[in-house]
Scaffold this motif. Structure first.
Motif, PDB file in Angstrom:
ATOM      1  N   VAL A 158     -15.535 -13.350  12.543  1.00 39.61           N
ATOM      2  CA  VAL A 158     -15.491 -12.076  13.261  1.00 39.61           C
ATOM      3  C   VAL A 158     -14.801 -12.306  14.598  1.00 39.61           C
ATOM      4  N   ARG A 159     -13.832 -11.454  14.920  1.00 33.61           N
ATOM      5  CA  ARG A 159     -13.138 -11.526  16.208  1.00 33.61           C
ATOM      6  C   ARG A 159     -13.227 -10.175  16.897  1.00 33.61           C
ATOM      7  N   ILE A 160     -13.593 -10.194  18.175  1.00 30.54           N
ATOM      8  CA  ILE A 160     -13.748  -8.980  18.977  1.00 30.54           C
ATOM      9  C   ILE A 160     -12.878  -9.100  20.215  1.00 30.54           C
ATOM     10  N   GLU A 161     -12.128  -8.046  20.533  1.00 26.70           N
ATOM     11  CA  GLU A 161     -11.260  -8.024  21.713  1.00 26.70           C
ATOM     12  C   GLU A 161     -11.555  -6.770  22.520  1.00 26.70           C
ATOM     13  N   LEU A 162     -11.592  -6.922  23.834  1.00 26.72           N
ATOM     14  CA  LEU A 162     -11.823  -5.808  24.756  1.00 26.72           C
ATOM     15  C   LEU A 162     -10.612  -5.655  25.665  1.00 26.72           C
ATOM     16  N   PHE A 163     -10.192  -4.404  25.863  1.00 25.48           N
ATOM     17  CA  PHE A 163      -9.027  -4.095  26.685  1.00 25.48           C
ATOM     18  C   PHE A 163      -9.430  -3.109  27.780  1.00 25.48           C
ATOM     19  N   ASP A 164      -8.829  -3.282  28.954  1.00 26.59           N
ATOM     20  CA  ASP A 164      -9.025  -2.320  30.035  1.00 26.59           C
ATOM     21  C   ASP A 164      -8.298  -1.038  29.659  1.00 26.59           C
ATOM     22  N   ALA A 165      -9.043   0.063  29.563  1.00 34.35           N
ATOM     23  CA  ALA A 165      -8.444   1.306  29.091  1.00 34.35           C
ATOM     24  C   ALA A 165      -7.416   1.869  30.060  1.00 34.35           C
ATOM     25  N   SER A 166      -7.551   1.590  31.353  1.00 33.74           N
ATOM     26  CA  SER A 166      -6.622   2.155  32.334  1.00 33.74           C
ATOM     27  C   SER A 166      -5.301   1.401  32.393  1.00 33.74           C
ATOM     28  N   THR A 167      -5.325   0.102  32.091  1.00 30.05           N
ATOM     29  CA  THR A 167      -4.110  -0.706  32.176  1.00 30.05           C
ATOM     30  C   THR A 167      -3.619  -1.188  30.822  1.00 30.05           C
ATOM     31  N   GLY A 168      -4.496  -1.200  29.821  1.00 28.42           N
ATOM     32  CA  GLY A 168      -4.120  -1.722  28.516  1.00 28.42           C
ATOM     33  C   GLY A 168      -4.143  -3.232  28.429  1.00 28.42           C
ATOM     34  N   GLN A 169      -4.519  -3.902  29.512  1.00 28.53           N
ATOM     35  CA  GLN A 169      -4.532  -5.362  29.520  1.00 28.53           C
ATOM     36  C   GLN A 169      -5.793  -5.903  28.844  1.00 28.53           C
ATOM     37  N   PRO A 170      -5.679  -7.001  28.083  1.00 31.78           N
ATOM     38  CA  PRO A 170      -6.872  -7.623  27.499  1.00 31.78           C
ATOM     39  C   PRO A 170      -7.743  -8.227  28.597  1.00 31.78           C
ATOM     40  N   VAL A 171      -9.039  -7.992  28.516  1.00 32.66           N
ATOM     41  CA  VAL A 171      -9.958  -8.497  29.538  1.00 32.66           C
ATOM     42  C   VAL A 171     -10.945  -9.512  28.979  1.00 32.66           C
ATOM     43  N   TRP A 172     -11.122  -9.540  27.631  1.00 28.26           N
ATOM     44  CA  TRP A 172     -12.099 -10.475  27.061  1.00 28.26           C
ATOM     45  C   TRP A 172     -11.922 -10.517  25.553  1.00 28.26           C
ATOM     46  N   SER A 173     -12.159 -11.678  24.959  1.00 28.37           N
ATOM     47  CA  SER A 173     -12.113 -11.813  23.504  1.00 28.37           C
ATOM     48  C   SER A 173     -12.960 -13.004  23.101  1.00 28.37           C
ATOM     49  N   ALA A 174     -13.482 -12.954  21.881  1.00 27.99           N
ATOM     50  CA  ALA A 174     -14.290 -14.050  21.359  1.00 27.99           C
ATOM     51  C   ALA A 174     -14.343 -13.918  19.847  1.00 27.99           C
ATOM     52  N   SER A 175     -14.674 -15.020  19.186  1.00 27.64           N
ATOM     53  CA  SER A 175     -14.820 -15.019  17.735  1.00 27.64           C
ATOM     54  C   SER A 175     -15.989 -15.919  17.362  1.00 27.64           C
ATOM     55  N   ALA A 176     -16.538 -15.677  16.182  1.00 27.28           N
ATOM     56  CA  ALA A 176     -17.654 -16.476  15.679  1.00 27.28           C
ATOM     57  C   ALA A 176     -17.618 -16.411  14.163  1.00 27.28           C
ATOM     58  N   GLU A 177     -18.304 -17.353  13.528  1.00 27.18           N
ATOM     59  CA  GLU A 177     -18.316 -17.397  12.074  1.00 27.18           C
ATOM     60  C   GLU A 177     -19.730 -17.611  11.563  1.00 27.18           C
ATOM     61  N   THR A 178     -19.934 -17.213  10.307  1.00 33.61           N
ATOM     62  CA  THR A 178     -21.222 -17.383   9.658  1.00 33.61           C
ATOM     63  C   THR A 178     -20.993 -17.511   8.164  1.00 33.61           C
ATOM     64  N   SER A 179     -22.046 -17.757   7.413  1.00 30.43           N
ATOM     65  CA  SER A 179     -21.930 -17.988   5.981  1.00 30.43           C
ATOM     66  C   SER A 179     -21.508 -16.713   5.254  1.00 30.43           C
ATOM     67  N   SER A 180     -20.747 -16.880   4.186  1.00 27.24           N
ATOM     68  CA  SER A 180     -20.283 -15.741   3.398  1.00 27.24           C
ATOM     69  C   SER A 180     -21.090 -15.562   2.120  1.00 27.24           C
ATOM     70  N   GLN A 181     -22.118 -16.358   1.918  1.00 28.85           N
ATOM     71  CA  GLN A 181     -22.893 -16.316   0.685  1.00 28.85           C
ATOM     72  C   GLN A 181     -24.014 -15.278   0.798  1.00 28.85           C
ATOM     73  N   GLY A 182     -24.455 -14.791  -0.359  1.00 32.97           N
ATOM     74  CA  GLY A 182     -25.621 -13.926  -0.371  1.00 32.97           C
ATOM     75  C   GLY A 182     -25.354 -12.564  -0.969  1.00 32.97           C
ATOM     76  N   SER A 183     -26.405 -11.769  -1.042  1.00 31.53           N
ATOM     77  CA  SER A 183     -26.334 -10.419  -1.582  1.00 31.53           C
ATOM     78  C   SER A 183     -25.729  -9.462  -0.562  1.00 31.53           C
ATOM     79  N   GLN A 184     -25.677  -8.177  -0.927  1.00 36.21           N
ATOM     80  CA  GLN A 184     -25.100  -7.190  -0.025  1.00 36.21           C
ATOM     81  C   GLN A 184     -25.897  -7.075   1.266  1.00 36.21           C
TER      82      GLN A 184
END
Length: 205
Positions: A158-184
């Protein structure tokens, strides 16, 4: 006679030192500064001020679009997990025409990772049921041989990015991972876990 000759040489040397220097230092004047120099500010000469993340209070999806869905999870699951994580950090979604403070982009995809595990297999040793060796009657050696196995697993990233709405510049981003196994239902928990891992570093200290 010799002393007079030496004195004469010294006097001539002093007279030569007091003569005018034939080399004269000259320099060209500096060119005038361009007219825009008085009003131009060089931002690169100063460090950027620290960003005040406390002023960000509201958010909206970047370009008004929810996170894209995949065959592993649909768009609504991802959007709900991100919205809940932002809400826990004091960021409220805007559903009207007012401008938001932040624009949010989120993405979910599967990636392959290589994992290694070490197995220790024993050999030798045990009870011989009689007999004698140098370790004593009826007993032998025992040891292990480490065997390393490599295998592939799929993880949810999962990757999440945040942008300053007034300038359009990226202000923060991060990613993380977890297991893909399992039920719904277990997949929904995995998405929330990965989103929470990514958002745990917001706001940056």
């Amino acid at each position: 006679m010799k002393s007079r000759s030496g004195l004469l040489v010294i006097c001539l040397g002093l007279a030569a030192c007091q003569g005018s220097n034939p080399y004269v230092a000259t320099s060209n004047p500096l060119p005038p500064a361009p007219p825009q120099a008085a009003t131009t500010f060089d931002h690169s000469a100063y460090p950027a001020p620290p960003r005040d993340y406390g002023r960000y209070r509201s958010w909206a999806w970047l370009n008004g679009r929810l996170p894209p869905g995949t065959a592993w999870a649909d768009s609504a699951q991802m959007a709900e997990a991100v919205s809940n994580a932002l809400d826990q950090r004091g960021l409220r979604p805007l559903h009207d025409n007012r401008p938001a403070d932040l624009l949010v982009s989120a993405d979910l995809h599967l990636e392959t990772r290589l994992r290694q595990v070490q197995d220790d297999y024993g050999y030798g040793g045990g009870y011989y049921g009689g007999g004698y060796n140098r370790y004593g009657s009826g007993y032998g050696m025992y040891n292990t041989v480490p065997v390393i196995r490599t295998y592939q697993v799929q993880v949810v990233v999962v990757r999440i990015e945040l942008f300053d709405a007034s300038t359009g510049q990226p202000v923060w981003s991060a990613s993380a991972e977890t297991s893909s196994q399992g039920s719904q239902s277990e997949r929904a928990d995995a998405i929330r876990e990965a989103v929470e891992k990514a958002m745990s570093a917001y706001p940056p200290s």
